[in-house]
Write an enzyme that holds these catalytic residues in place. Structure first.
Site: not given
Ligand code: PGA
Length: 255
Positions: A9-11, A94, A164, A213, A234
């Site tokens: 998930n590159w956001k 999300h 999540e 994380s 992420g």
């Molecule tokens: P993260 O994000 O791996 O940076 O904690 C996960 C997500 O929000 O999908």
């Protein structure tokens, strides 16, 4: 156990199309020999086309969509647009969409229905904002029930539920990954809710993955001990080498 599904998930990253194509290509090269895990990339919507043209074999995921097919919805991206870019997966609900864009359970439900009914695999995110000792917060069950209500059970084959916990997402202050014990409890809880609603067979088809994380140092425990069937990654997915390590370790952890 199925081969783990690892979703990047590159956001809202990276900043340019060139960087996006380069990151995806480094990841593809690195995972080419890994057969024991499936990889899906969720870039910003504007980069879907570039990534698809650069590599038709890449499995692509949209980070969000609107539930209508077309019409007067300024700024929205429809699930129908995704067909042109080979996109087969869509993240729905999300926590960042819920928090920053005011997405309600009702909106999540509409999006989930649209996506599943039109043949995409939906990655439905659920998770509590605050940790409550070792109990799975009731909100997790509520978010899930409200999202999946009225969904015909046959569509559950294309449902992935991403547990999540919001406090565990790396960009939140004080974030740290959940424990594999808690992830396992969440998995059991989610399965129970789905089984009660849809019966054993349909619920058994749903894949449950963990997000928050995830790194190369903890992925094995989520898969092996937490019995998670994959991860939504992420921050660590923006580092090609680290992401490739995560995929390789996840693949080995099921055997
Ligand atoms: P993260 O994000 O791996 O940076 O904690 C996960 C997500 O929000 O999908």
């Amino acid at each position: 156990m199925r081969a783990p599904l690892i979703i990047a998930n590159w956001k809202m990253n990276p900043a340019t199309r060139r960087e996006a194509v380069s990151l995806a290509s480094r990841v593809r090269t690195g995972i080419q020999k890994i057969r024991s895990a499936a990889v899906v990339i969720a870039p910003p919507a504007l980069f879907l086309e570039a990534l698809h043209s650069a590599d038709k074999k890449l499995k692509l995921c949209a980070q969000d969509i609107f539930w209508e097919a077309a019409g007067p919805y300024t700024g929205a991206v429809s699930w129908r647009h995704l067909n042109d870019f080979g996109v087969r997966y869509v993240i729905i609900g999300h926590s960042e969409r819920r928090i920053y864009f005011g997405e309600t359970d009702e909106m999540v439900h509409k999006k989930l229905s649209a996506v599943l009914l039109h043949g995409f695999t939906a990655v439905l995110c659920v998770g509590e904002r605050e940790r409550q000792e070792n109990e799975i917060a009731p909100i997790v069950g509520e978010q899930l029930l409200r999202a999946v209500r009225d969904i015909p059970p046959r569509f559950l084959k294309k449902l992935v539920v991403a547990y999540e916990p919001v406090w565990a997402i790396s960009t939140n202050p004080g974030a740290k990954p959940d424990t594999s014990e808690n992830a396992f409890r969440a998995r059991v809880f989610i399965k129970k809710v789905l089984t009660k609603m849809f019966g054993n067979t349909a619920a058994g088809n749903v894949r449950i993955i963990y997000g928050g994380s995830v790194k190369s140092g903890n992925i094995a425990s989520f898969i092996r001990d937490g019995k998670m069937e994959g991860a939504l990654v992420g921050r660590a997915s923006l580092d090609a080498e680290e992401f490739i390590r995560i995929v390789a370790i996840a693949g080995r952890a099921v055997h």
